[in-house]
Scaffold this motif. Sequence first.
Motif, PDB file in Angstrom:
ATOM      1  N   ARG A  97       0.830  -1.204   0.000  1.00  0.00           N
ATOM      2  CA  ARG A  97       0.000   0.000   0.000  1.00  0.00           C
ATOM      3  C   ARG A  97       0.868   1.259   0.000  1.00  0.00           C
ATOM      4  O   ARG A  97       1.942   1.289   0.600  1.00  0.00           O
ATOM      5  N   THR A  98       0.382   2.298  -0.671  1.00  0.00           N
ATOM      6  CA  THR A  98       0.987   3.623  -0.594  1.00  0.00           C
ATOM      7  C   THR A  98      -0.153   4.630  -0.440  1.00  0.00           C
ATOM      8  O   THR A  98      -1.314   4.305  -0.754  1.00  0.00           O
ATOM      9  N   PRO A  99       0.121   5.847   0.006  1.00  0.00           N
ATOM     10  CA  PRO A  99      -0.940   6.863   0.086  1.00  0.00           C
ATOM     11  C   PRO A  99      -1.487   7.263  -1.287  1.00  0.00           C
ATOM     12  O   PRO A  99      -2.539   7.905  -1.360  1.00  0.00           O
ATOM     13  N   LEU A 100      -0.791   6.887  -2.363  1.00  0.00           N
ATOM     14  CA  LEU A 100      -1.255   7.230  -3.714  1.00  0.00           C
ATOM     15  C   LEU A 100      -2.173   6.151  -4.268  1.00  0.00           C
ATOM     16  O   LEU A 100      -3.307   6.418  -4.615  1.00  0.00           O
ATOM     17  N   TYR A 101      -1.687   4.935  -4.370  1.00  0.00           N
ATOM     18  CA  TYR A 101      -2.498   3.778  -4.760  1.00  0.00           C
ATOM     19  C   TYR A 101      -1.713   2.507  -4.450  1.00  0.00           C
ATOM     20  O   TYR A 101      -0.510   2.560  -4.168  1.00  0.00           O
ATOM     21  N   ASP A 102      -2.398   1.371  -4.473  1.00  0.00           N
ATOM     22  CA  ASP A 102      -1.778   0.097  -4.127  1.00  0.00           C
ATOM     23  C   ASP A 102      -0.916  -0.435  -5.266  1.00  0.00           C
ATOM     24  O   ASP A 102      -1.258  -0.284  -6.444  1.00  0.00           O
ATOM     25  N   LEU A 103       0.189  -1.093  -4.899  1.00  0.00           N
ATOM     26  CA  LEU A 103       1.090  -1.698  -5.875  1.00  0.00           C
ATOM     27  C   LEU A 103       1.024  -3.218  -5.738  1.00  0.00           C
ATOM     28  O   LEU A 103       1.089  -3.757  -4.631  1.00  0.00           O
ATOM     29  N   ARG A 104       0.885  -3.904  -6.872  1.00  0.00           N
ATOM     30  CA  ARG A 104       0.738  -5.370  -6.887  1.00  0.00           C
ATOM     31  C   ARG A 104       2.096  -6.050  -7.045  1.00  0.00           C
ATOM     32  O   ARG A 104       2.880  -5.691  -7.928  1.00  0.00           O
ATOM     33  N   ILE A 105       2.344  -7.058  -6.210  1.00  0.00           N
ATOM     34  CA  ILE A 105       3.545  -7.874  -6.360  1.00  0.00           C
ATOM     35  C   ILE A 105       3.328  -8.883  -7.478  1.00  0.00           C
ATOM     36  O   ILE A 105       2.258  -9.480  -7.609  1.00  0.00           O
ATOM     37  N   ASP A 106       4.337  -9.068  -8.303  1.00  0.00           N
ATOM     38  CA  ASP A 106       4.269 -10.003  -9.427  1.00  0.00           C
ATOM     39  C   ASP A 106       4.486 -11.425  -8.908  1.00  0.00           C
ATOM     40  O   ASP A 106       5.619 -11.861  -8.683  1.00  0.00           O
ATOM     41  N   GLN A 107       3.393 -12.145  -8.701  1.00  0.00           N
ATOM     42  CA  GLN A 107       3.491 -13.482  -8.120  1.00  0.00           C
ATOM     43  C   GLN A 107       4.102 -14.500  -9.080  1.00  0.00           C
ATOM     44  O   GLN A 107       4.674 -15.506  -8.649  1.00  0.00           O
ATOM     45  N   PRO A 138       6.231   5.226  -3.026  1.00  0.00           N
ATOM     46  CA  PRO A 138       5.514   6.410  -3.517  1.00  0.00           C
ATOM     47  C   PRO A 138       6.098   6.958  -4.813  1.00  0.00           C
ATOM     48  O   PRO A 138       5.348   7.336  -5.731  1.00  0.00           O
ATOM     49  N   TYR A 139       7.419   6.995  -4.908  1.00  0.00           N
ATOM     50  CA  TYR A 139       8.038   7.478  -6.145  1.00  0.00           C
ATOM     51  C   TYR A 139       7.747   6.541  -7.316  1.00  0.00           C
ATOM     52  O   TYR A 139       7.510   6.983  -8.442  1.00  0.00           O
ATOM     53  N   THR A 140       7.756   5.241  -7.044  1.00  0.00           N
ATOM     54  CA  THR A 140       7.398   4.269  -8.084  1.00  0.00           C
ATOM     55  C   THR A 140       5.967   4.502  -8.549  1.00  0.00           C
ATOM     56  O   THR A 140       5.687   4.540  -9.756  1.00  0.00           O
ATOM     57  N   ALA A 141       5.059   4.668  -7.591  1.00  0.00           N
ATOM     58  CA  ALA A 141       3.653   4.903  -7.932  1.00  0.00           C
ATOM     59  C   ALA A 141       3.492   6.186  -8.743  1.00  0.00           C
ATOM     60  O   ALA A 141       2.735   6.227  -9.722  1.00  0.00           O
ATOM     61  N   LYS A 142       4.207   7.230  -8.348  1.00  0.00           N
ATOM     62  CA  LYS A 142       4.105   8.510  -9.058  1.00  0.00           C
ATOM     63  C   LYS A 142       4.685   8.418 -10.467  1.00  0.00           C
ATOM     64  O   LYS A 142       4.072   8.888 -11.434  1.00  0.00           O
ATOM     65  N   ALA A 143       5.860   7.795 -10.580  1.00  0.00           N
ATOM     66  CA  ALA A 143       6.502   7.681 -11.894  1.00  0.00           C
ATOM     67  C   ALA A 143       5.664   6.859 -12.869  1.00  0.00           C
ATOM     68  O   ALA A 143       5.699   7.088 -14.073  1.00  0.00           O
ATOM     69  N   MET A 144       4.883   5.913 -12.331  1.00  0.00           N
ATOM     70  CA  MET A 144       4.129   4.986 -13.175  1.00  0.00           C
ATOM     71  C   MET A 144       2.639   5.316 -13.238  1.00  0.00           C
ATOM     72  O   MET A 144       1.858   4.532 -13.781  1.00  0.00           O
ATOM     73  N   GLU A 145       2.211   6.450 -12.712  1.00  0.00           N
ATOM     74  CA  GLU A 145       0.777   6.715 -12.557  1.00  0.00           C
ATOM     75  C   GLU A 145       0.008   6.698 -13.877  1.00  0.00           C
ATOM     76  O   GLU A 145      -1.171   6.341 -13.903  1.00  0.00           O
ATOM     77  N   SER A 146       0.638   7.041 -14.985  1.00  0.00           N
ATOM     78  CA  SER A 146      -0.063   7.046 -16.270  1.00  0.00           C
ATOM     79  C   SER A 146      -0.325   5.634 -16.790  1.00  0.00           C
ATOM     80  O   SER A 146      -1.118   5.445 -17.715  1.00  0.00           O
ATOM     81  N   HIS A 147       0.336   4.638 -16.181  1.00  0.00           N
ATOM     82  CA  HIS A 147       0.140   3.226 -16.555  1.00  0.00           C
ATOM     83  C   HIS A 147      -0.030   2.383 -15.304  1.00  0.00           C
ATOM     84  O   HIS A 147       0.475   1.268 -15.210  1.00  0.00           O
ATOM     85  N   LYS A 148      -0.787   2.905 -14.335  1.00  0.00           N
ATOM     86  CA  LYS A 148      -0.789   2.288 -13.009  1.00  0.00           C
ATOM     87  C   LYS A 148      -1.428   0.904 -12.956  1.00  0.00           C
ATOM     88  O   LYS A 148      -1.189   0.167 -12.006  1.00  0.00           O
TER      89      LYS A 148
END
Length: 300
Positions: A97-107, A138-148
């Motif tokens: 989880r991040t304050p921006l949006y959740d990030l999924r682990i590649d299982q 958070p930086y990962t989420a921000k950098a990738m937000e256009s393809h989240k």
Amino acid sequence: MSNRVVCREASHAGSWYTASGPQLNAQLEGWLSQVQSTKRPARAIIAPHAGYTYCGSCAAHAYKQVDPSITRRIFILGPSHHVPLSRCALSSVDIYRTPLYDLRIDQKIYGELWKTGMFERMSLQTDEDEHSIEMHLPYTAKAMESHKDEFTIIPVLVGALSESKEQEFGKLFSKYLADPSNLFVVSSDFCHWGQRFRYSYYDESQGEIYRSIEHLDKMGMSIIEQLDPVSFSNYLKKYHNTICGRHPIGVLLNAITELQKNGMNMSFSFLNYAQSSQCRNWQDSSIAQSSIFMDSSLFC
């Protein structure tokens, strides 16, 4: 069998960075807007993991080089600060989880890594105690937000690896580094100087203490740019510089060495350097940060 989704909470939000999504978004946008993106796209970056008050602007130099249109998997290699670990460890959760949006682990990738028998599992407690990976989310989420909805993350906690183990993990990760849709994020601060870190190397010929620290760090960064894991290891043995992400850096350098054997060429470039404060006497302390990126344009 349970299909319950397990989440890692953003445990350092509210202390190391703001827990407010809108405020965090504005901060990240502010730092990123001050940086040029002439070096895109990155295939790997080395960026700091201190509190954003200290390293937010420095980290922006690395994350500005990320191209979300081609990046589909992000490997985040962070050092273990709290638990003794002689290998690498994988998370036991599904979502970060991040304050921006959740990030999924590649299982799927996690499954491939787990099958090698080279990894441990970290407990949820260990996962949430550790900041070296979280500070990049958070930086990962921000950098990738256009393809989240189009990317996954592969968080890896890196232990105090021997040189031979760094080579083994470097060889393993090299096949993933070779894929241009994969980005590697190596989490590392640079010199931790002062009595509280039990490190006080000082080269008087450089002038003030903070100048000596910068010279020492830039010596290490120059070796990293040479893509030579043996020289980097020798540098650490000689100066004992307190680069907390030295083992993740070693793994990445060994992965690059493996690809070079197959004729692939690549280049690291130093982008930015900062210190949390300027040390001038023996009572002072500081943590240094740097942003470094690997240019993908030189891959054959």
